[in-house]
Design a protein around this motif. Sequence first.
Motif, short mmCIF file in Angstrom:
data_model
loop_
_atom_site.label_atom_id
_atom_site.label_comp_id
_atom_site.label_asym_id
_atom_site.label_seq_id
_atom_site.Cartn_x
_atom_site.Cartn_y
_atom_site.Cartn_z
N ASP A 1 0.77 -1.05 0.11
CA ASP A 1 -0.33 0.01 -0.04
C ASP A 1 1.00 1.09 0.43
O ASP A 1 0.82 1.97 1.14
CB ASP A 1 -1.19 -0.24 1.17
N CYS A 2 1.65 1.76 -0.60
CA CYS A 2 2.88 2.10 -0.86
C CYS A 2 2.51 4.07 -1.76
O CYS A 2 1.52 3.77 -2.78
CB CYS A 2 4.34 2.27 -1.52
N SER A 3 2.99 4.79 -1.31
CA SER A 3 3.22 5.93 -1.90
C SER A 3 4.29 6.48 -2.46
O SER A 3 5.68 6.43 -2.38
CB SER A 3 2.33 7.01 -0.91
N LEU B 1 9.92 4.39 5.91
CA LEU B 1 10.23 5.04 4.21
C LEU B 1 11.19 3.97 4.37
O LEU B 1 12.17 4.02 4.81
CB LEU B 1 10.17 6.52 4.57
N MET B 2 11.84 4.30 2.61
CA MET B 2 12.81 4.94 1.60
C MET B 2 12.99 5.34 1.23
O MET B 2 11.84 5.77 0.43
CB MET B 2 13.20 2.78 1.37
N VAL C 1 9.60 6.42 -1.01
CA VAL C 1 8.10 4.96 -1.31
C VAL C 1 8.32 6.05 0.27
O VAL C 1 8.50 4.89 1.36
CB VAL C 1 8.44 4.16 -1.39
N ILE C 2 6.99 5.81 0.36
CA ILE C 2 6.20 5.25 1.93
C ILE C 2 5.34 4.69 1.85
O ILE C 2 3.94 4.01 1.15
CB ILE C 2 5.68 6.77 2.73
N TYR C 3 5.80 3.07 3.30
CA TYR C 3 4.63 2.09 2.88
C TYR C 3 4.62 1.38 3.93
O TYR C 3 4.78 1.82 5.41
CB TYR C 3 5.36 1.52 1.68
N GLY C 4 3.86 0.55 3.99
CA GLY C 4 2.81 -0.05 5.24
C GLY C 4 2.84 0.57 6.40
O GLY C 4 1.60 1.56 6.25
N THR C 5 3.49 0.84 7.34
CA THR C 5 2.42 1.38 8.39
C THR C 5 3.72 2.37 9.07
O THR C 5 3.83 2.13 9.88
CB THR C 5 1.72 0.06 9.67
N MET D 1 13.49 3.74 7.42
CA MET D 1 13.21 4.14 8.93
C MET D 1 12.06 3.76 8.68
O MET D 1 11.20 4.28 7.97
CB MET D 1 13.74 5.17 9.09
N ARG D 2 11.51 4.02 9.50
CA ARG D 2 9.55 3.95 10.98
C ARG D 2 9.68 5.43 10.61
O ARG D 2 10.14 5.87 12.28
CB ARG D 2 9.53 3.19 11.76
#
Length: 544
Positions: A155-157, A175-176, A168-172, A191-192
């Motif tokens: 479910d990424c952006s 970020l990478m 890419v920001i994803y999951g809960t 990182m979270r």
Amino acid sequence: MLALACLLSLSSVLYAQDAPDTNYTTLHTEKIQNPMLWADVPDPDVIRVGDTFYLVSTTMHLMPGAPIMKSKDLKNWETVGYIFDKLTDSPKYDLQQGTAYGRGQWATSLKYHNGKFYALLAPNEQGAMGDTYIFSAEKAEGPWTIVSRMRHFHDCSLFFDDDGRVYVIYGTGELMELKPDLSDVIEGTHMRIFQREEDEKGLLEGSRVIKHNGKYYLLMISHVYAPGKHRREVCYRADDIHGPYEKQVILESEFGGFSYEAQGTIVDTQDGDWYGIIFQDRGGVGRVLTVMPCRWINGWPMLGDENGKVPDKVRPLVSGEPETAIVKSDDFSDARLGLHWQWNHNPIDEAWSLTERPGCLRLKTNRVVNTLYLAPNTLTQRMEGPQCSGSVLMDLSKMRDGDCAGLAAFNSDTGALRIKKNGKKLVLEMVEMKVELSDRDKEVTNFEEKVIESVDLSSNKIWLRLDADFRPGQGGRRMGGADMSKFYYSLDGAQWTKIGSDYRLSFDWRRFFMGQKFGIFCYATKKKGGYVDVDEFCYQRSKD
């Protein structure tokens, strides 16, 4: 021929709509009635390029996949392309060695950057089948080409920052950073970006990222499974993309007699106004899209009307736009299949044709199977609320012994009008079907068929019709809609005979995870080589 045939075939439908109004001024003054798209259009991402809005949605196991829709007024939408024609990483996409029901393409992220469109999607699969794809295109209509593949992001952006860096920001809240050429991630950048609060222990996903007035906004669906807790849309805000982030609930609203809404995005207009586009679960029809104002209050994008609720109606943006639709009638006179159609799994291209008999869609049997759920080349379109009707005219003269063909309300629980060829005899059945799938490979482990009524046929020409009712509050349920369908057949296209019983249309996230579809099918149970010609598909929708 199509216009007359559709008029004849649907004249007995009590809720058939009037002819479309071609007065564009009138169309402009008519507000957008929510749901904006009363059809299965889940996991939306929406962007604006110039005066045009582009929307991408999830269609999972349907091909071509990742449909691109466009609109200039947020009222009239049409499908203009797909990001890919097929997925080919596994025979499951071909309905072999398992299936891809409820898997495949999910929650695509759509962006426009430096004159190009970009799309990032990660099939909901395991192993290499679940690799993230990044595509690019000069035009949203395509063609789209693969830029890269990399590890799975749920479910990424995709996000292009002003300084040229890409994330890419994803999951809960993970970020990478990506390499500038988008070829892969930059190792060591994971990182979270926030830690869940105590009230965020349930569902928290569906990332959509924008930047506004120098701040970063991450929109997510939140749902705590506890008494008194509702699905809602939350927003995380920060001055730096890496954090720290603060949180605000930006929408917590039920709508129209159905459940609470969440998951979607926000988009601005050329005039600087903002709108939210959020989906809602609506039973058998699937997950529908609603549009609502987005008001910036104390730096937060608050969704809904002045009371924070999803409004019944919203003003469209511009005048002069003709009425368009994402579900359409078709006389199959074009040499190319319309963009309103999708196949169930990858099609076998040599087993269908629009040119062998001009003006007809020819569906050929090409694999011996024992159930519709494993049959290649079932052609689908969405159903729409509040009520809709679809009919087909079929030539059955080239069916072979054991062949099955017809029109279905296609889903993991299916109601269908099925013609079977038994020797030289044709039989029309109204049949209820149900499939069981394994959790890992979505393999068909069992299926059930119950014939409700059958009729012997003496003609090779038949019309089949399916009416669907998704109006809320029908059927005696306090919440939700009727989700009921009725089945008819005709030997002349004018006089219709009801067959079988009313059938409840369902939505099951554990199996297909999709709303109901019209499905046109032809498959062999004994020997391949037969075919049917579909002369037309006639569609009507009631807006009342």
